[in-house]
Design a protein around this motif. Structure first.
Motif, PDB file in Angstrom:
ATOM      1  N   ILE A 176       9.939 -35.528  48.244  1.00  0.00           N
ATOM      2  CA  ILE A 176      10.780 -36.642  47.789  1.00  0.00           C
ATOM      3  C   ILE A 176      10.180 -37.297  46.557  1.00  0.00           C
ATOM      4  CG2 ILE A 176      11.763 -38.872  48.460  1.00  0.00           C
ATOM      5  CD1 ILE A 176      11.761 -37.853  51.352  1.00  0.00           C
ATOM      6  N   ALA A 177       8.853 -37.387  46.493  1.00  0.00           N
ATOM      7  CA  ALA A 177       8.203 -37.998  45.332  1.00  0.00           C
ATOM      8  C   ALA A 177       8.491 -37.210  44.064  1.00  0.00           C
ATOM      9  CB  ALA A 177       6.694 -38.097  45.575  1.00  0.00           C
ATOM     10  N   VAL A 178       8.531 -35.889  44.167  1.00  0.00           N
ATOM     11  CA  VAL A 178       8.855 -35.074  42.993  1.00  0.00           C
ATOM     12  C   VAL A 178      10.253 -35.408  42.484  1.00  0.00           C
ATOM     13  CG1 VAL A 178       9.322 -32.712  42.231  1.00  0.00           C
ATOM     14  CG2 VAL A 178       7.287 -33.201  43.584  1.00  0.00           C
ATOM     15  N   GLY A 179      11.204 -35.573  43.400  1.00  0.00           N
ATOM     16  CA  GLY A 179      12.557 -35.931  42.996  1.00  0.00           C
ATOM     17  C   GLY A 179      12.636 -37.304  42.366  1.00  0.00           C
ATOM     18  N   LEU A 180      11.922 -38.280  42.918  1.00  0.00           N
ATOM     19  CA  LEU A 180      11.942 -39.632  42.363  1.00  0.00           C
ATOM     20  C   LEU A 180      11.307 -39.676  40.976  1.00  0.00           C
ATOM     21  CD1 LEU A 180      11.015 -41.774  45.505  1.00  0.00           C
ATOM     22  CD2 LEU A 180      13.212 -41.740  44.306  1.00  0.00           C
ATOM     23  N   ASN A 181      10.253 -38.899  40.782  1.00  0.00           N
ATOM     24  CA  ASN A 181       9.583 -38.904  39.478  1.00  0.00           C
ATOM     25  C   ASN A 181      10.351 -38.119  38.418  1.00  0.00           C
ATOM     26  OD1 ASN A 181       7.371 -40.431  40.420  1.00  0.00           O
ATOM     27  ND2 ASN A 181       6.346 -38.601  41.189  1.00  0.00           N
ATOM     28  N   SER A 182      11.316 -37.312  38.828  1.00  0.00           N
ATOM     29  CA  SER A 182      12.079 -36.517  37.864  1.00  0.00           C
ATOM     30  C   SER A 182      13.280 -37.269  37.305  1.00  0.00           C
ATOM     31  CB  SER A 182      12.547 -35.216  38.516  1.00  0.00           C
ATOM     32  OG  SER A 182      13.469 -35.488  39.568  1.00  0.00           O
ATOM     33  N   ILE A 183      13.616 -38.429  37.878  1.00  0.00           N
ATOM     34  CA  ILE A 183      14.747 -39.221  37.377  1.00  0.00           C
ATOM     35  C   ILE A 183      14.255 -40.640  37.085  1.00  0.00           C
ATOM     36  CG2 ILE A 183      16.477 -37.885  38.620  1.00  0.00           C
ATOM     37  CD1 ILE A 183      16.546 -40.049  40.737  1.00  0.00           C
ATOM     38  N   ASP A 184      14.997 -41.331  36.233  1.00  0.00           N
ATOM     39  CA  ASP A 184      14.672 -42.719  35.892  1.00  0.00           C
ATOM     40  C   ASP A 184      15.396 -43.635  36.877  1.00  0.00           C
ATOM     41  OD1 ASP A 184      13.980 -45.099  34.759  1.00  0.00           O
ATOM     42  OD2 ASP A 184      14.590 -44.578  32.723  1.00  0.00           O
ATOM     43  N   VAL A 185      14.744 -43.872  38.016  1.00  0.00           N
ATOM     44  CA  VAL A 185      15.389 -44.626  39.090  1.00  0.00           C
ATOM     45  C   VAL A 185      15.678 -46.061  38.664  1.00  0.00           C
ATOM     46  CG1 VAL A 185      15.185 -45.394  41.478  1.00  0.00           C
ATOM     47  CG2 VAL A 185      14.249 -43.183  40.805  1.00  0.00           C
ATOM     48  N   LYS A 186      14.737 -46.698  38.009  1.00  0.00           N
ATOM     49  CA  LYS A 186      14.924 -48.101  37.626  1.00  0.00           C
ATOM     50  C   LYS A 186      16.117 -48.278  36.688  1.00  0.00           C
ATOM     51  CE  LYS A 186      10.164 -49.704  38.238  1.00  0.00           C
ATOM     52  NZ  LYS A 186       8.989 -50.352  37.593  1.00  0.00           N
ATOM     53  N   THR A 187      16.240 -47.394  35.709  1.00  0.00           N
ATOM     54  CA  THR A 187      17.371 -47.495  34.784  1.00  0.00           C
ATOM     55  C   THR A 187      18.694 -47.288  35.499  1.00  0.00           C
ATOM     56  OG1 THR A 187      15.985 -46.690  32.969  1.00  0.00           O
ATOM     57  CG2 THR A 187      18.371 -46.558  32.675  1.00  0.00           C
ATOM     58  N   LEU A 188      18.759 -46.307  36.413  1.00  0.00           N
ATOM     59  CA  LEU A 188      19.980 -46.079  37.173  1.00  0.00           C
ATOM     60  C   LEU A 188      20.352 -47.282  38.017  1.00  0.00           C
ATOM     61  CD1 LEU A 188      19.413 -42.388  38.379  1.00  0.00           C
ATOM     62  CD2 LEU A 188      21.025 -43.168  36.652  1.00  0.00           C
ATOM     63  N   VAL A 189      19.339 -47.876  38.657  1.00  0.00           N
ATOM     64  CA  VAL A 189      19.597 -49.040  39.506  1.00  0.00           C
ATOM     65  C   VAL A 189      20.060 -50.229  38.667  1.00  0.00           C
ATOM     66  CG1 VAL A 189      18.516 -50.734  41.032  1.00  0.00           C
ATOM     67  CG2 VAL A 189      18.032 -48.301  41.329  1.00  0.00           C
ATOM     68  N   GLU A 190      19.369 -50.497  37.568  1.00  0.00           N
ATOM     69  CA  GLU A 190      19.745 -51.634  36.722  1.00  0.00           C
ATOM     70  C   GLU A 190      21.133 -51.456  36.134  1.00  0.00           C
ATOM     71  OE1 GLU A 190      16.631 -51.864  33.887  1.00  0.00           O
ATOM     72  OE2 GLU A 190      15.146 -52.660  35.304  1.00  0.00           O
ATOM     73  N   SER A 192      23.619 -49.665  37.400  1.00  0.00           N
ATOM     74  CA  SER A 192      24.602 -49.790  38.479  1.00  0.00           C
ATOM     75  C   SER A 192      24.795 -51.236  38.896  1.00  0.00           C
ATOM     76  CB  SER A 192      24.166 -48.944  39.677  1.00  0.00           C
ATOM     77  OG  SER A 192      23.999 -47.593  39.309  1.00  0.00           O
ATOM     78  N   ARG A 193      23.698 -51.958  39.014  1.00  0.00           N
ATOM     79  CA  ARG A 193      23.800 -53.360  39.416  1.00  0.00           C
ATOM     80  C   ARG A 193      24.499 -54.192  38.348  1.00  0.00           C
ATOM     81  NH1 ARG A 193      23.643 -55.349  44.067  1.00  0.00           N
ATOM     82  NH2 ARG A 193      22.430 -57.195  43.472  1.00  0.00           N
ATOM     83  N   SER A 194      24.243 -53.864  37.077  1.00  0.00           N
ATOM     84  CA  SER A 194      24.890 -54.623  36.009  1.00  0.00           C
ATOM     85  C   SER A 194      26.397 -54.388  35.969  1.00  0.00           C
ATOM     86  CB  SER A 194      24.277 -54.247  34.655  1.00  0.00           C
ATOM     87  OG  SER A 194      24.550 -52.877  34.346  1.00  0.00           O
ATOM     88  N   LEU A 195      26.842 -53.247  36.529  1.00  0.00           N
ATOM     89  CA  LEU A 195      28.268 -52.951  36.594  1.00  0.00           C
ATOM     90  C   LEU A 195      28.913 -53.477  37.869  1.00  0.00           C
ATOM     91  CD1 LEU A 195      28.221 -49.298  35.219  1.00  0.00           C
ATOM     92  CD2 LEU A 195      29.014 -51.347  34.038  1.00  0.00           C
ATOM     93  N   GLY A 196      28.122 -54.177  38.681  1.00  0.00           N
ATOM     94  CA  GLY A 196      28.675 -54.832  39.862  1.00  0.00           C
ATOM     95  C   GLY A 196      28.547 -54.056  41.151  1.00  0.00           C
ATOM     96  N   SER A 198      27.051 -52.822  44.641  1.00  0.00           N
ATOM     97  CA  SER A 198      26.186 -53.402  45.671  1.00  0.00           C
ATOM     98  C   SER A 198      25.013 -52.468  45.935  1.00  0.00           C
ATOM     99  CB  SER A 198      26.970 -53.621  46.959  1.00  0.00           C
ATOM    100  OG  SER A 198      27.464 -52.376  47.454  1.00  0.00           O
ATOM    101  N   TRP A 199      23.985 -52.990  46.625  1.00  0.00           N
ATOM    102  CA  TRP A 199      22.808 -52.180  46.904  1.00  0.00           C
ATOM    103  C   TRP A 199      23.134 -50.937  47.749  1.00  0.00           C
ATOM    104  CZ3 TRP A 199      18.561 -51.885  44.347  1.00  0.00           C
ATOM    105  CH2 TRP A 199      18.067 -52.995  43.661  1.00  0.00           C
ATOM    106  N   PRO A 200      23.939 -51.069  48.818  1.00  0.00           N
ATOM    107  CA  PRO A 200      24.291 -49.846  49.562  1.00  0.00           C
ATOM    108  C   PRO A 200      25.003 -48.807  48.695  1.00  0.00           C
ATOM    109  CG  PRO A 200      24.803 -51.785  50.869  1.00  0.00           C
ATOM    110  CD  PRO A 200      24.446 -52.279  49.507  1.00  0.00           C
ATOM    111  N   LYS A 201      25.912 -49.277  47.805  1.00  0.00           N
ATOM    112  CA  LYS A 201      26.618 -48.341  46.935  1.00  0.00           C
ATOM    113  C   LYS A 201      25.660 -47.700  45.933  1.00  0.00           C
ATOM    114  CE  LYS A 201      30.782 -49.262  45.920  1.00  0.00           C
ATOM    115  NZ  LYS A 201      32.037 -49.841  45.371  1.00  0.00           N
ATOM    116  N   VAL A 202      24.694 -48.475  45.424  1.00  0.00           N
ATOM    117  CA  VAL A 202      23.699 -47.909  44.511  1.00  0.00           C
ATOM    118  C   VAL A 202      22.886 -46.832  45.212  1.00  0.00           C
ATOM    119  CG1 VAL A 202      21.588 -48.421  43.215  1.00  0.00           C
ATOM    120  CG2 VAL A 202      23.535 -49.973  43.078  1.00  0.00           C
ATOM    121  N   PHE A 203      22.529 -47.111  46.451  1.00  0.00           N
ATOM    122  CA  PHE A 203      21.680 -46.176  47.181  1.00  0.00           C
ATOM    123  C   PHE A 203      22.428 -44.879  47.506  1.00  0.00           C
ATOM    124  CE2 PHE A 203      19.786 -44.544  51.130  1.00  0.00           C
ATOM    125  CZ  PHE A 203      18.464 -44.418  50.739  1.00  0.00           C
ATOM    126  N   PHE A 204      23.658 -45.016  48.036  1.00  0.00           N
ATOM    127  CA  PHE A 204      24.384 -43.825  48.513  1.00  0.00           C
ATOM    128  C   PHE A 204      25.195 -43.125  47.428  1.00  0.00           C
ATOM    129  CE2 PHE A 204      23.829 -46.231  52.508  1.00  0.00           C
ATOM    130  CZ  PHE A 204      23.241 -45.241  53.280  1.00  0.00           C
TER     131      PHE A 204
END
Length: 293
Positions: A176-190, A192-196, A198-204
């Motif tokens: 799982i760590a290899v997958g997390l390090n291969s994508i920019d998680v923080k940018t994706l989360v920010e 998604s959140r800026s577009l409104g 929710s956290w469950p929707k961002v996660f799933f």
């Protein structure tokens, strides 16, 4: 090789270049042959052992027929224990993978976003079971399982899932760590959140689709570990596939060896399936990217 070496190599006579290519080809062939021999000679020996009776020398496929027909009485083996162990191991695979994913994926995603220092601490904890022998783990888990069996749960092998989650944690964490390090998680989360979202929707809807390959890798590796585990189940007095194979080997070692080969084949099939699924996911994402453009 730097530019000077490349130019020098290109200036060599064709005969020398051809000799070097042949020499490299021979070295590669020898390395590949030795590697394949190291891997396949024991497997071929196991296959021969299941087909050739060790005392009479007579060749027969009776052990394989007994497995696929479910009747080993003619060979003096009771296959009931084998099916019990196989059923217990398959159930343990499902429960262990579900618990592992529920525990590891949300925790690692949150920690990866929030704190790098805490991520290193979790990495140390997750990889700790690699440094602790299985028998030492059993010494610590034994009193806990005795209490659980008598006061809370029972002696059903399915409750080995708690111990198996600990055993598969290092492998699952790394996948799982290899997958997390291969994508920019923080940018994706920010984003998604800026577009409104929710956290469950961002996660799933955002993070999990980008981690499918890592989640599959962690799941398949966990299944392989659970199917091959013997020490914990044996010392805790629970039944699984490897314990069943050991008990069956006391009455008929040929059937036990044949079933071990089938378990290894199942592991190979899992790896091939992982590669095919990963390739399919990659092609699907590439196609979606081209359509988006």
């Amino acid at each position: 090789m730097n530019t000077t070496e490349t130019v020098a190599a290109s200036n060599r006579p064709p005969q020398l270049r051809a000799a070097r290519v042949r020499r490299q080809g021979v070295i590669k062939f020898v390395i590949l042959f030795v590697t394949l021999a190291f891997l396949f000679v024991p497997l071929i020996s196991m296959l021969v052992f299941t087909l050739r009776h060790p005392l009479s020398g007579r060749w027969s496929a009776a052990p394989w027929i007994a497995i696929f027909t479910g009747n080993g009485e003619s060979l003096g083996a009771d296959l009931t224990v084998l099916w019990q162990g196989l059923g217990a191991s398959l159930g343990l695979c499902v429960v262990t993978v579900v618990l592992m994913l529920l525990l590891m994926v949300p925790t690692m995603v949150i920690v990866h976003i929030r704190s790098k220092a805490l991520e290193r601490a979790i990495e140390w904890i997750a990889t700790l079971p690699l440094t602790i022998p299985a028998i030492v783990l059993v010494v610590g888990l034994g009193p806990i399982y005795r209490w659980l069996s008598s006061a809370v749960l029972d002696t059903n092998p399915i409750w080995l899932c708690f111990a198996y989650v600990v055993l598969v944690m290092p492998f699952a964490f790394r996948a799982i760590a290899v997958g997390l390090n291969s994508i920019d998680v923080k940018t994706l989360v920010e984003a998604s959140r800026s577009l409104g979202a929710s956290w469950p929707k961002v996660f799933f809807r955002v993070i999990i689709p980008n981690l499918w390959q890592s989640i599959l890798s962690a799941s398949f590796i966990s299944i392989a570990v659970v199917l091959g585990e013997y020490t914990v189940a044996s010392l805790l007095g629970r039944m699984n596939l490897q314990v069943a194979l050991y008990q069956l080997g006391q009455s008929n070692s040929q059937i036990s060896t044949a079933m071990s080969l089938l378990a290894l084949l199942f592991g190979v099939v899992l790896l091939i399936a992982l590669d095919l699924i990963s390739e399919h996911i990659g092609r699907t994402r590439t196609g979606e990217t081209k359509e988006g453009k």
